[in-house]
Write an enzyme that holds these catalytic residues in place. Structure first.
Site, PDB file in Angstrom:
ATOM      1  N   GLN A 121      11.533  77.267 -24.519  1.00 44.77           N
ATOM      2  CA  GLN A 121      10.805  76.817 -23.337  1.00 44.77           C
ATOM      3  C   GLN A 121       9.306  76.779 -23.599  1.00 44.77           C
ATOM      4  O   GLN A 121       8.802  77.404 -24.517  1.00 44.77           O
ATOM      5  CB  GLN A 121      11.128  77.737 -22.151  1.00 44.77           C
ATOM      6  CG  GLN A 121      12.558  77.596 -21.665  1.00 44.77           C
ATOM      7  CD  GLN A 121      12.922  78.567 -20.555  1.00 44.77           C
ATOM      8  OE1 GLN A 121      12.070  79.299 -20.057  1.00 44.77           O
ATOM      9  NE2 GLN A 121      14.191  78.581 -20.162  1.00 44.77           N
ATOM     10  N   SER A 122       8.594  76.014 -22.772  1.00 37.97           N
ATOM     11  CA  SER A 122       7.136  75.838 -22.877  1.00 37.97           C
ATOM     12  C   SER A 122       6.737  75.169 -24.186  1.00 37.97           C
ATOM     13  O   SER A 122       5.673  75.442 -24.732  1.00 37.97           O
ATOM     14  CB  SER A 122       6.413  77.190 -22.732  1.00 37.97           C
ATOM     15  OG  SER A 122       6.668  77.752 -21.473  1.00 37.97           O
TER      16      SER A 122
ATOM     17  N   GLY B  51      11.726  70.186 -22.122  1.00 42.53           N
ATOM     18  CA  GLY B  51      12.155  69.786 -20.787  1.00 42.53           C
ATOM     19  C   GLY B  51      11.637  68.419 -20.409  1.00 42.53           C
ATOM     20  O   GLY B  51      12.375  67.576 -19.875  1.00 42.53           O
TER      21      GLY B  51
ATOM     22  N   GLU C  91      19.999  67.292  -8.245  1.00 39.73           N
ATOM     23  CA  GLU C  91      20.814  68.139  -7.389  1.00 39.73           C
ATOM     24  C   GLU C  91      20.206  69.534  -7.292  1.00 39.73           C
ATOM     25  O   GLU C  91      20.194  70.279  -8.268  1.00 39.73           O
ATOM     26  CB  GLU C  91      22.235  68.224  -7.947  1.00 39.73           C
ATOM     27  CG  GLU C  91      23.182  69.074  -7.109  1.00 39.73           C
ATOM     28  CD  GLU C  91      24.581  69.074  -7.669  1.00 39.73           C
ATOM     29  OE1 GLU C  91      25.146  70.160  -7.855  1.00 39.73           O
ATOM     30  OE2 GLU C  91      25.106  67.968  -7.927  1.00 39.73           O
TER      31      GLU C  91
END
EC number: 2.3.1.48
Length: 510
Positions: A256-257, A261, A284
């Site tokens: 992550q980071s 993403g 969703e």
């Protein structure tokens, strides 16, 4: 009997998630991390009773996520009456495949000597390659109707209860026509194999996207016509107009980071734009982290379009004829180019509510900070649309446009209040919405204006940009935006309201 507290441990600390790969003589750890939460498995308190020194190791092979469960502890509580230690094997079997409960030696031997690993490639089709922090990554996509995609997703879903709040693993034994609705995206790092027989792929994250059937507007002659029956060709769901909806979206904590993403979201978004049968991309039940990532990506994609189309608020929406009384309603179509904005939204296939937020942020960014906020409100409330400065007038109209959206969404609640209370609630809400937008814009605008000076890996990821900017935490930003506003189902949004410039709002908490 010892105090029960001595036999209770924190489930988040007890569970260890590990990615392993072949070593010289036995598998070695590539990554190790703890879950974000364990309440789906061990209850809301996230506590495990009956063990001392408990460690629950969930191992995953780095390439194909072959899974193994290994439980160790120093001491186990002896049952007394109804008090007994948690049956860990039984509890975990509801979330982990049965194949994971094998002997540790057998599992390690399989991983260490897997002759097929060196030829492994992620299932599906390679759709995107990128580089960040001098490391190479690939994104692969495939239909859930593909056996190999389904098998890998079945293992990847072992992470769902630990990281996707409220997430439910997909049912993988549905009929083929249902499985064809789903596309799975896998993110992998290309690594140097640790042994001659090891794989060059290491799992980073994944996302699932499904098609939600969209009933198109009917134009022209709607008369039912005779035709052949049964149909000469099989009708497949993938050929029907639909919305694409992101269901699961996960980048593992060690990665992550670092931009993954944003890379994954943009790949999904571009695939939707390229697919003529897809009307728009929705999400969703996104959490706060994903909302900020999505805002960042959508703002970047729309920023240059808005700039090129010279989107701004018209500070003089009323005709110049003197003596003409201004209308009571907000002159939306004179303030902003509603048809042009509708065309942009359709082109980028962004859901109406999300598009409204990005548009409002962009329009606010066109007003100098010194011209907005509480400092000028007293004068603005007197002058309103007749203020001498154009930016003051734009700020006045910006507030009315947002209030109009908020009011339309929450009209049933607001009409029950006295007029003065209604105005107060709207003012409180818009102040918090504006503050949330300002904090996000501090990051987004700095990135857009200084894009060439940002390192690609930092520039492409909302998490990393937030950290580098040092403004505030991602959760705090999103909480501020949601302080008095709540998302409703994007599928129920009416595009006609966007054309009229009066998007439905998130609901004020009043």
């Amino acid at each position: 009997m010892a105090d029960s507290g001595d036999w209770t441990c924190d489930a988040n600390d007890a569970v260890q998630l590990t990615l392993i790969q072949p070593g010289e003589t036995k598998p070695i750890t590539a990554e190790i991390f703890h879950p974000q939460f364990t309440y789906p498995i061990f209850g809301d308190d996230e506590q495990i009773f009956g063990y001392k020194g408990l460690i629950i190791r969930l191992r995953f092979a780095t390439h194909d996520l072959r899974t193994h469960v290994h439980i160790s502890y120093d001491e186990k509580f002896r049952a007394v009456g109804d008090a007994a230690a948690v049956d860990l094997n039984k509890t975990l079997r509801e979330w982990v495949p049965e194949s994971a409960f094998t002997k540790l030696s057998d599992y390690e031997n399989t991983v260490q000597n897997d002759q097929k690993a060196k030829d492994f490639t992620p299932p599906g089709k390679l759709v995107h390659s990128y580089k960040t922090k001098n490391r190479n990554y690939e994104i692969w996509a495939g239909s859930l109707a593909d056996d190999a995609v389904r098998a890998l997703l079945g293992r990847a879903q072992g992470f769902v209860p630990f990281f996707i709040e409220g997430g439910v693993p997909l049912v993988l034994d549905d009929p083929e026509w249902t499985l064809e609705r789903w596309i799975v995206y896998f993110v992998y790092e290309k690594v140097t194999p640790t042994t001659p027989t090891a794989s060059q792929y290491s799992f980073v994250g994944y996302s699932t996207v499904y098609r939600w059937w969209f009933f198109p507007e009917q134009h022209g002659d709607n008369t039912v016509k005779n035709g052949p029956f049964p149909y000469p060709e099989e009708i497949r769901f993938s050929q029907l107009p639909s919305r694409s909806r992101i269901a699961q979206f996960l980048i593992l904590p060690p990665h992550q980071s670092s931009g993954h993403g944003s890379q994954l979201y943009n790949v999904i978004h571009k695939a939707c734009i390229a697919d003529k049968t897809v009307v728009e991309l929705t999400v969703e039940d996104p959490n706060e982290s994903f909302d900020v990532l999505r805002d960042s990506a959508d703002y970047h994609n729309l920023y240059h379009e808005f700039r090129n189309q010279d989107i701004n608020i018209n500070p003089n929406p009323y005709p110049k004829e003197t003596g003409k009384r201004r209308p009571r309603n907000v002159p939306t179509s004179s303030l902003i180019p509603t048809q042009k904005l509708s065309d942009i939204r359709t082109k980028y296939k962004i859901a109406p509510t999300q598009f409204a937020h990005i548009l409002e942020m962009y329009l606010l960014s066109r007003i100098p900070p010194r011209k907005r906020g509480g400092a000028n409100m007293a004068r603005l409330l007197i002058k309103k649309h007749t203020a001498d400065d154009e930016d003051d007038r734009r700020y006045y109209w910006w507030r009315l446009l947002v209030k109009q959206r908020l009011y339309k969404r929450s009209r049933d609640i607001l009409v029950q209040l006295e007029p003065q209370d209604r105005i107060q609630k709207l003012d409180e809400t818009i102040m918090n919405v504006e503050e949330g937008y300002d904090q996000l814009l501090t990051v987004f605008d700095a990135r857009e204006k200084g894009r060439a000076t940002f390192a690609p890996d930092v520039d492409s990821d909302a998490d990393a940009v937030m950290t580098a900017a040092g403004v505030t935490t991602m959760g705090a930003l999103r909480n501020k935006r949601k302080y008095a506003i709540e998302d409703e189902d994007e599928e129920d949004e009416d595009e006609a309201e966007l054309v009229e410039g009066s998007k439905q709002a998130k609901r004020p908490k009043i």
